[in-house]
Enzyme design. Structure first.
Site: not given
Length: 732
Positions: A710, A678, A603
């Protein structure tokens, strides 16, 4: 390649970086080695090596309840002992009407407490919810549910539940035994994909976790209404059907139109709904809804699109009309209200507000005219959890970092101000639950050497230990874990690190090192928890002869506003400078092979990993970037514009962080990993980076998880980290 002036200055600062004295957890070099199935969440044996915990532990008045085996245990908190009552699944089955019995299993159904005073719990069973009165030992009502039912929110009394189905909001009242299920009331009927009710809004930023808010007595239900019709949808494709199916994700990207949110109030007695008259502009954020105790006023923390101003406004619950602005908070960087007003017990006009206005998150006492009565807590530390009040309403309870940024302790303070008192002095991480009446706490404690200890304390009267978890690593080889501080790139800010040493470490040998990075807001990776917060993959790589290093750079959480806000409008710069000071520290260690340094993150950490590989390709040989933000123009408004401002206002900042423009700088081996569905960092980011690399004639590697969002969760997480492990062992 010539070094820029910034790079020269940065190297000069890092050359002066020294590590302050560190601590270490001694290794246990004898014993078996772990597998990924044992170390990773989702692994077949993970919970055999996870510290023991108390299942479902929560308060019910001054009683606490939890699941033990096949029983629901009900304990009276009364100091150093516990009075125990047990209910088994068989006991409950005997009380259920025909056709509603629990399935015969070894595990008790999951549950949650509803009404602290009446002993009411809701049991989650297949096909419905069961209301159970533990004190009266009887089933009180049933709720029918199905897989389309979402966002359940029970009224304070517990006899009604609000829920969302097909974008509309409903309220159901539990049917009495023998009468079947009562029909649900449709609060809204015009919900669509672009007009949704009763769901969390604003991308779940600003502490928003749900979309419905019951009034204290259950007479009214406030709810979010979100119009997404002005947001251009991003396709999320399901590739499993014979013909792939595309679903729209209404994802407002930085600089584009945002969704419009309003707040409705449904009155159960009249069936009437009113909407708050929040006015123009419509592009703003309605956050942290809270009710006055008398149910007459709904308070909203309203944040402007620029996110540099927060108005705490009051609205009439009967008409929806604006009443007054209590106060306004501004910040030259950004404001981020995360917590609603909390009223003092028995008061309709005094409340606690959390704010970082002095640079640290603290508690402030206000009245409903907007008058600041006093700042209750103060100091260069953060309140991380406001727990509540004592029975008399004269003292506050909270968790904070006062002892250390690496620890959390539970404190009390007189509302009139004064010195804080630490009620949990043992060094480490205390996660606490205050009883509803403020007389007792559940303390879930960890430290580098304590896997988990659960204590129930009657404040001022004594404690009862509910659990002391055994060391789950007994019989297995464990690497040495070192912790300490290094100096940031500014030459004056200490940064905390953890370093997992290679198993069977020999100081005469050279070892490769992997830097695990996040670096962004709302995350802290180095804490005084079990194993010094070292994760399972770090231990797995240590078994394979790697060291794993993590430092919480400036921009990360729980160190105050200035520590975090230094990244504003220039994401990836300060964090990267601090990470490179960490690398400089590693290079100063005689055992580190400076030609074999890798980096991995997910991320924001994926953004940092890619950025480090492109900027410092002469340092990092291998990188693995998961779910990476590549171009902040393509990230959502709420998070992106808070830290970057809008692209129209900060084109230089967005340009500097746009990794698409630097695809040609890739030198080492970089693998990008992305979940195909995602909804947080959309797949577009890494796909466009691949396209840029094709055009630039650079050659990253790529891996996609078609069924994951994600994060890769569940059993497939073992596969993910085996993939990452193989990449490092093949190339580093």
């Amino acid at each position: 390649m010539k070094k820029t002036i910034f790079q020269q200055l940065f190297l000069s600062v890092c050359a002066l970086t020294v590590a302050l004295p560190c601590s270490a957890q001694s290794p246990e070099t004898s014993g078996k080695e772990f597998t990924l199935e044992q170390l990773m969440p989702g692994g077949k044996e993970f919970y055999n090596f996870y510290p023991e915990y108390v299942v479902g532990l929560q308060w019910m008045g001054d009683n606490y309840v939890f699941i033990e085996g096949d029983d629901l245990v009900f304990n009276k908190a009364n100091g150093k002992s516990a009075q125990t009552t047990r209910f088994s699944a068989a006991d409950l089955n005997a009380l259920m009407p025909e056709g509603c019995k629990f399935q015969t299993t070894d595990a008790f159904p999951s549950f949650r407490t509803l009404d602290a005073g009446r002993g009411l719990v809701v049991l989650f069973t297949q096909g419905g919810l069961v209301g159970f009165d533990m004190l009266a030992r009887k089933v009180t009502y049933l709720f029918d549910t199905n897989e389309e039912t979402a966002s359940l929110d029970f009224s304070p009394v517990g006899d009604r539940v609000a829920y969302v189905r097909n974008h509309n909001l409903y309220i159901a009242r539990g049917g009495k035994l023998g009468e079947g299920m009562s029909r649900a009331i449709a609060v809204t009927i015009d919900g669509t994909e672009t007009l949704v009710y009763g769901q969390a809004v604003h991308q779940r930023e600003f502490g928003i976790e749900k979309g419905t808010f019951w009034s204290p007595k259950g007479s009214c239900l406030a709810f979010y209404r979100m119009d997404q019709s002005m947001v251009k949808p991003t396709p999320i494709v399901d590739y499993h059907p014979l013909e792939a199916e595309s679903k729209p994700l209404y994802y407002p990207m930085a600089g584009t139109p945002s969704h419009h949110v309003t707040v409705g109030i449904y009155h159960l007695a009249t069936g009437k709904t009113v909407y708050l008259q929040t006015g123009e502009p419509k592009e703003k954020f309605l956050t942290n809804l809270s009710w006055s105790p008398d149910e007459n006023i709904l308070y909203v923390a309203e944040v402007n699109r620029a996110q540099n101003e927060c108005k705490v406004n009051a609205y009439d619950a009967e008409t929806g009309r604006f009443v007054r602005t209590l106060f306004v908070e501004t910040d030259k960087h950004y404001v981020e209200p995360l917590h609603p007003l909390t009223f003092l017990p028995g008061s309709n006009n005094q409340f606690i507000w959390q704010s970082r206005r002095d640079g640290w998150n603290h508690l402030y006492l206000y009245d409903t005219t907007g008058r600041l009565i006093r700042q209750v807590t103060k100091g260069e530390w953060e309140v991380t959890n406001f727990a509540g009040f004592d029975p008399k309403g004269t003292r506050l309870y909270f968790e904070s970092t006062e002892a250390s940024p690496l620890e959390r302790h539970f404190y009390c303070i007189d509302i009139k101000g004064g010195k804080t008192k630490d009620l949990t002095p043992e060094s480490g991480m205390h996660r606490t639950q205050l009883s509803p009446d403020g007389s007792a706490i559940i303390d879930i404690f960890q430290s580098p050497t304590v896997p988990r200890k659960v204590t129930v304390t009657n404040i001022g009267k004594g404690s009862h230990t509910l659990l002391e978890a055994k060391n789950p690593d007994t019989g297995y080889a464990m690497p040495e874990i070192r912790t300490g501080t290094i100096m940031a790139a500014d030459g004056q800010t200490p940064l905390y690190y953890k370093l997992t040493m290679p198993l069977h470490f020999d100081p005469a040998k050279k070892y490769p090192v992997i830097v695990y990075v996040y670096g962004g807001p709302h995350a802290q990776l180095v804490t005084k928890t079990w194993r010094s917060s070292v994760g399972g993959w770090d231990i797995y790589m240590a078994q394979k002869g790697y060291a794993v290093f993590t430092v919480d750079s400036r921009g990360s959480a729980n160190r105050g506003a200035a520590f975090e806000q230094v990244i504003h409008r220039r994401l990836g710069q300060t964090e990267m400078a601090d990470q490179m000071c960490g690398v400089d520290f590693l290079k100063s260690q005689s055992w580190v092979d400076a030609d074999r340094i890798g980096v991995h993150g997910w991320s924001y950490g994926g953004f940092m990993t890619t950025n480090l590989m492109l900027t410092h390709g002469d340092v990092f040989k291998v990188g693995v970037a998961g779910g990476p933000v590549i171009d902040w123009n393509r990230y959502e408004i709420m998070y992106g514009e808070r830290y970057f401002d809008a692209p129209q206002e900060n084109p230089e900042g967005y340009d500097a962080a746009n990794l698409l423009k630097r695809a040609g700088d890739l030198k080492g081996r970089l693998m990008l990993i992305h979940g195909a569905i995602d909804p947080v960092v959309v797949w577009q980011h890494s796909l466009l980076f691949l396209d840029a690399c094709v055009k630039a004639r650079t050659y990253p590697d790529y891996y996609v998880y078609p069924s994951h969002e994600h994060n890769v969760m569940g059993p497939d997480r073992v596969h993910l980290y085996e993939t990452i492990t193989r990449y490092f062992t093949d190339h580093l």
